[in-house]
Design a protein around this motif. Sequence first.
Motif, PDB file in Angstrom:
ATOM      1  N   CYS A   1     -26.099  63.701 -60.616  1.00 51.01           N
ATOM      2  CA  CYS A   1     -25.123  64.157 -59.622  1.00 51.01           C
ATOM      3  C   CYS A   1     -23.839  64.604 -60.324  1.00 51.01           C
ATOM      4  CB  CYS A   1     -24.828  63.024 -58.644  1.00 51.01           C
ATOM      5  SG  CYS A   1     -23.491  63.404 -57.506  1.00 51.01           S
ATOM      6  N   TYR A   2     -23.317  65.760 -59.896  1.00 50.17           N
ATOM      7  CA  TYR A   2     -22.079  66.284 -60.483  1.00 50.17           C
ATOM      8  C   TYR A   2     -20.909  65.324 -60.281  1.00 50.17           C
ATOM      9  CZ  TYR A   2     -18.170  69.423 -61.409  1.00 50.17           C
ATOM     10  OH  TYR A   2     -17.030  69.990 -61.906  1.00 50.17           O
ATOM     11  N   GLY A   3     -20.919  64.611 -59.175  1.00 46.41           N
ATOM     12  CA  GLY A   3     -19.808  63.703 -58.903  1.00 46.41           C
ATOM     13  C   GLY A   3     -19.891  62.386 -59.649  1.00 46.41           C
ATOM     14  N   CYS A   4     -21.102  61.837 -59.782  1.00 50.11           N
ATOM     15  CA  CYS A   4     -21.201  60.467 -60.303  1.00 50.11           C
ATOM     16  C   CYS A   4     -22.343  60.230 -61.271  1.00 50.11           C
ATOM     17  CB  CYS A   4     -21.293  59.474 -59.153  1.00 50.11           C
ATOM     18  SG  CYS A   4     -22.779  59.683 -58.156  1.00 50.11           S
ATOM     19  N   GLY A   5     -23.132  61.234 -61.582  1.00 46.97           N
ATOM     20  CA  GLY A   5     -24.297  61.006 -62.440  1.00 46.97           C
ATOM     21  C   GLY A   5     -23.901  60.789 -63.899  1.00 46.97           C
ATOM     22  N   ARG A   6     -24.365  59.691 -64.457  1.00 48.62           N
ATOM     23  CA  ARG A   6     -24.008  59.409 -65.863  1.00 48.62           C
ATOM     24  C   ARG A   6     -24.681  60.391 -66.810  1.00 48.62           C
ATOM     25  NH1 ARG A   6     -27.943  55.903 -64.461  1.00 48.62           N
ATOM     26  NH2 ARG A   6     -29.741  55.845 -65.846  1.00 48.62           N
ATOM     27  N   LEU A   7     -25.727  61.096 -66.340  1.00 44.26           N
ATOM     28  CA  LEU A   7     -26.440  62.037 -67.209  1.00 44.26           C
ATOM     29  C   LEU A   7     -25.997  63.489 -67.000  1.00 44.26           C
ATOM     30  CD1 LEU A   7     -30.032  60.464 -66.906  1.00 44.26           C
ATOM     31  CD2 LEU A   7     -28.278  60.063 -68.667  1.00 44.26           C
ATOM     32  N   ASN A   8     -24.985  63.700 -66.146  1.00 43.89           N
ATOM     33  CA  ASN A   8     -24.453  65.056 -65.954  1.00 43.89           C
ATOM     34  C   ASN A   8     -23.249  65.236 -66.895  1.00 43.89           C
ATOM     35  OD1 ASN A   8     -23.108  67.423 -65.088  1.00 43.89           O
ATOM     36  ND2 ASN A   8     -24.022  67.234 -63.045  1.00 43.89           N
ATOM     37  N   ALA A   9     -23.476  65.968 -67.975  1.00 45.27           N
ATOM     38  CA  ALA A   9     -22.437  66.100 -69.018  1.00 45.27           C
ATOM     39  C   ALA A   9     -21.179  66.793 -68.501  1.00 45.27           C
ATOM     40  CB  ALA A   9     -23.005  66.867 -70.215  1.00 45.27           C
ATOM     41  N   ASP A  10     -21.325  67.623 -67.473  1.00 42.21           N
ATOM     42  CA  ASP A  10     -20.182  68.384 -66.950  1.00 42.21           C
ATOM     43  C   ASP A  10     -19.525  67.714 -65.750  1.00 42.21           C
ATOM     44  OD1 ASP A  10     -20.431  70.871 -68.625  1.00 42.21           O
ATOM     45  OD2 ASP A  10     -22.432  70.826 -67.748  1.00 42.21           O
ATOM     46  N   GLY A  11     -20.037  66.575 -65.330  1.00 43.05           N
ATOM     47  CA  GLY A  11     -19.639  65.994 -64.048  1.00 43.05           C
ATOM     48  C   GLY A  11     -18.361  65.182 -64.067  1.00 43.05           C
ATOM     49  N   LEU A  12     -18.033  64.643 -62.908  1.00 49.56           N
ATOM     50  CA  LEU A  12     -16.787  63.893 -62.724  1.00 49.56           C
ATOM     51  C   LEU A  12     -16.930  62.421 -63.128  1.00 49.56           C
ATOM     52  CD1 LEU A  12     -15.763  65.292 -59.199  1.00 49.56           C
ATOM     53  CD2 LEU A  12     -15.034  66.121 -61.456  1.00 49.56           C
ATOM     54  N   HIS A  13     -18.162  61.916 -63.118  1.00 48.50           N
ATOM     55  CA  HIS A  13     -18.442  60.539 -63.573  1.00 48.50           C
ATOM     56  C   HIS A  13     -17.680  59.473 -62.798  1.00 48.50           C
ATOM     57  CE1 HIS A  13     -19.665  62.546 -67.589  1.00 48.50           C
ATOM     58  NE2 HIS A  13     -20.679  62.479 -66.766  1.00 48.50           N
ATOM     59  N   VAL A  14     -17.718  59.556 -61.493  1.00 49.76           N
ATOM     60  CA  VAL A  14     -17.157  58.485 -60.655  1.00 49.76           C
ATOM     61  C   VAL A  14     -17.921  57.190 -60.941  1.00 49.76           C
ATOM     62  CG1 VAL A  14     -16.983  57.657 -58.255  1.00 49.76           C
ATOM     63  CG2 VAL A  14     -16.339  60.015 -58.823  1.00 49.76           C
ATOM     64  N   ARG A  15     -17.187  56.110 -61.146  1.00 49.11           N
ATOM     65  CA  ARG A  15     -17.781  54.803 -61.443  1.00 49.11           C
ATOM     66  C   ARG A  15     -17.180  53.772 -60.494  1.00 49.11           C
ATOM     67  NH1 ARG A  15     -20.226  54.023 -66.249  1.00 49.11           N
ATOM     68  NH2 ARG A  15     -19.277  51.998 -66.628  1.00 49.11           N
ATOM     69  N   SER A  16     -18.051  53.041 -59.803  1.00 44.73           N
ATOM     70  CA  SER A  16     -17.603  52.162 -58.715  1.00 44.73           C
ATOM     71  C   SER A  16     -18.034  50.728 -58.969  1.00 44.73           C
ATOM     72  CB  SER A  16     -18.204  52.644 -57.394  1.00 44.73           C
ATOM     73  OG  SER A  16     -17.962  54.025 -57.202  1.00 44.73           O
ATOM     74  N   TYR A  17     -17.205  49.792 -58.501  1.00 41.90           N
ATOM     75  CA  TYR A  17     -17.417  48.359 -58.750  1.00 41.90           C
ATOM     76  C   TYR A  17     -17.081  47.567 -57.493  1.00 41.90           C
ATOM     77  CZ  TYR A  17     -16.844  50.054 -63.544  1.00 41.90           C
ATOM     78  OH  TYR A  17     -16.962  50.754 -64.713  1.00 41.90           O
ATOM     79  N   TRP A  18     -17.640  46.359 -57.405  1.00 44.59           N
ATOM     80  CA  TRP A  18     -17.211  45.427 -56.371  1.00 44.59           C
ATOM     81  C   TRP A  18     -15.848  44.850 -56.721  1.00 44.59           C
ATOM     82  CZ3 TRP A  18     -19.029  45.379 -51.776  1.00 44.59           C
ATOM     83  CH2 TRP A  18     -20.382  45.587 -51.508  1.00 44.59           C
ATOM     84  N   ASP A  19     -15.047  44.617 -55.671  1.00 44.02           N
ATOM     85  CA  ASP A  19     -13.812  43.851 -55.791  1.00 44.02           C
ATOM     86  C   ASP A  19     -13.744  42.999 -54.526  1.00 44.02           C
ATOM     87  OD1 ASP A  19     -11.346  42.873 -56.500  1.00 44.02           O
ATOM     88  OD2 ASP A  19     -10.247  44.603 -55.730  1.00 44.02           O
ATOM     89  N   GLY A  20     -14.401  41.849 -54.566  1.00 38.88           N
ATOM     90  CA  GLY A  20     -14.538  41.040 -53.350  1.00 38.88           C
ATOM     91  C   GLY A  20     -15.459  41.761 -52.380  1.00 38.88           C
ATOM     92  N   ASP A  21     -15.001  41.911 -51.136  1.00 41.95           N
ATOM     93  CA  ASP A  21     -15.820  42.606 -50.141  1.00 41.95           C
ATOM     94  C   ASP A  21     -15.549  44.105 -50.133  1.00 41.95           C
ATOM     95  OD1 ASP A  21     -17.181  40.412 -49.276  1.00 41.95           O
ATOM     96  OD2 ASP A  21     -15.742  39.939 -47.671  1.00 41.95           O
ATOM     97  N   GLU A  22     -14.618  44.539 -50.950  1.00 43.63           N
ATOM     98  CA  GLU A  22     -14.357  45.977 -51.060  1.00 43.63           C
ATOM     99  C   GLU A  22     -14.954  46.506 -52.360  1.00 43.63           C
ATOM    100  OE1 GLU A  22     -10.283  46.581 -48.479  1.00 43.63           O
ATOM    101  OE2 GLU A  22     -10.180  46.889 -50.630  1.00 43.63           O
ATOM    102  N   THR A  23     -14.966  47.816 -52.458  1.00 45.14           N
ATOM    103  CA  THR A  23     -15.393  48.436 -53.711  1.00 45.14           C
ATOM    104  C   THR A  23     -14.230  49.270 -54.233  1.00 45.14           C
ATOM    105  OG1 THR A  23     -16.292  50.337 -52.529  1.00 45.14           O
ATOM    106  CG2 THR A  23     -17.818  48.534 -53.048  1.00 45.14           C
ATOM    107  N   VAL A  24     -14.201  49.431 -55.540  1.00 46.68           N
ATOM    108  CA  VAL A  24     -13.058  50.127 -56.136  1.00 46.68           C
ATOM    109  C   VAL A  24     -13.532  51.042 -57.266  1.00 46.68           C
ATOM    110  CG1 VAL A  24     -12.514  48.260 -57.764  1.00 46.68           C
ATOM    111  CG2 VAL A  24     -10.698  49.799 -56.997  1.00 46.68           C
ATOM    112  N   SER A  25     -12.818  52.121 -57.438  1.00 47.33           N
ATOM    113  CA  SER A  25     -13.101  53.067 -58.510  1.00 47.33           C
ATOM    114  C   SER A  25     -11.767  53.665 -58.938  1.00 47.33           C
ATOM    115  CB  SER A  25     -14.022  54.178 -57.990  1.00 47.33           C
ATOM    116  OG  SER A  25     -14.259  55.145 -58.996  1.00 47.33           O
ATOM    117  N   VAL A  26     -11.626  53.921 -60.198  1.00 43.39           N
ATOM    118  CA  VAL A  26     -10.406  54.579 -60.679  1.00 43.39           C
ATOM    119  C   VAL A  26     -10.811  55.915 -61.276  1.00 43.39           C
ATOM    120  CG1 VAL A  26      -8.472  54.462 -62.301  1.00 43.39           C
ATOM    121  CG2 VAL A  26      -9.208  52.404 -61.080  1.00 43.39           C
ATOM    122  N   PHE A  27     -10.124  56.945 -60.850  1.00 44.18           N
ATOM    123  CA  PHE A  27     -10.474  58.297 -61.290  1.00 44.18           C
ATOM    124  C   PHE A  27      -9.197  59.038 -61.661  1.00 44.18           C
ATOM    125  CE2 PHE A  27     -11.171  62.830 -60.516  1.00 44.18           C
ATOM    126  CZ  PHE A  27     -12.319  63.045 -61.260  1.00 44.18           C
TER     127      PHE A  27
END
Lengths: 167, 167
Positions: B17-43
């Motif tokens: 995926c262009y937005g989040c795929g780790r194998l897309n060399a040209d992509g945005l590489h969104v990375r998401s994690y749990w933070d309690g009951d919410e999820t968080v990502s820094v971009f």
Amino acid sequence: MSERAFQDYYPDELSYCYGCGRLNADGLHVRSYWDGDETVSVFEPRPYHTAVPGYVYGGVLASIIDCHGTGTAAAAAYRAEGRAMDSQPPLRFLTASLHVDYVRPTPLGVPLEIRGRVKEMKGRKVVVAATVSANGEVCVRGEVVAVQVPKHWMPQDDPPQDAGRGA
Amino acid sequence: MSERAFQDYYPDELSYCYGCGRLNADGLHVRSYWDGDETVSVFEPRPYHTAVPGYVYGGVLASIIDCHGTGTAAAAAYRAEGRAMDSQPPLRFLTASLHVDYVRPTPLGVPLEIRGRVKEMKGRKVVVAATVSANGEVCVRGEVVAVQVPKHWMPQDDPPQDAGRGA
């Protein structure tokens, strides 16, 4: 279709948008034209604009709807004032909200046709409905609420809280 | 935050995926994690991801909400089944619809925090509410309706009409 795209008339300072700015060397360069009462744009995603292999990434589809929407809003505002897009003062719109429904997967590797239609014009707000089609079939439907950038606002200044946003 | 991002657990075939795929060399590489009951990502947007100079392009903001939303949907589905993201079978979600409200202009040049919260889970559908903040201030609010990719669907096949779409 006219020869120059709507985006070709944007003032230089407002032509760096990643989606449609002619002066953004890394951008998508969405270009939009009148086609009767509708607007049209043709966009061919790059091979890396993929979601799953063979299909177009939804964020790129949202982006082209966004910029075709703000372009349509600007063109419609000039038309409503009965003047050409190269007349003064320039009109430019930004996105207040964006809604996208992914109706079916959008194939990668074919030109996409984006069509826009003004749904509502009220004061500084223009609502544009849009579709993205591949091979003649609608794959995505979207709606852009675009708001006119106030005349006094220049990019160097802080944009107003109620206007400058998305595109 | 856990060490591996949600997207690190996606099967290889679904990691382009262009937005989040780790194998897309040209992509945005969104990375998401749990933070309690919410999820968080820094971009952090690239300098050319601009709308007007100094502010972030709305299509990129829509994209990071999209991928953080589908990532949150996947993580929540594993959690609801009481199993780890590296357990079988893999779960992957795609976007059925996306809504974004640009509350205020998003400054370029600072890290953006994307936060997600599951609003609804019903069958194969997960609705995720998201915000994008800069300097501690919410600039964008979004909602992603994500739909689970059926187990039998592989990227080589035609995706079903009611599932594989945006992200």
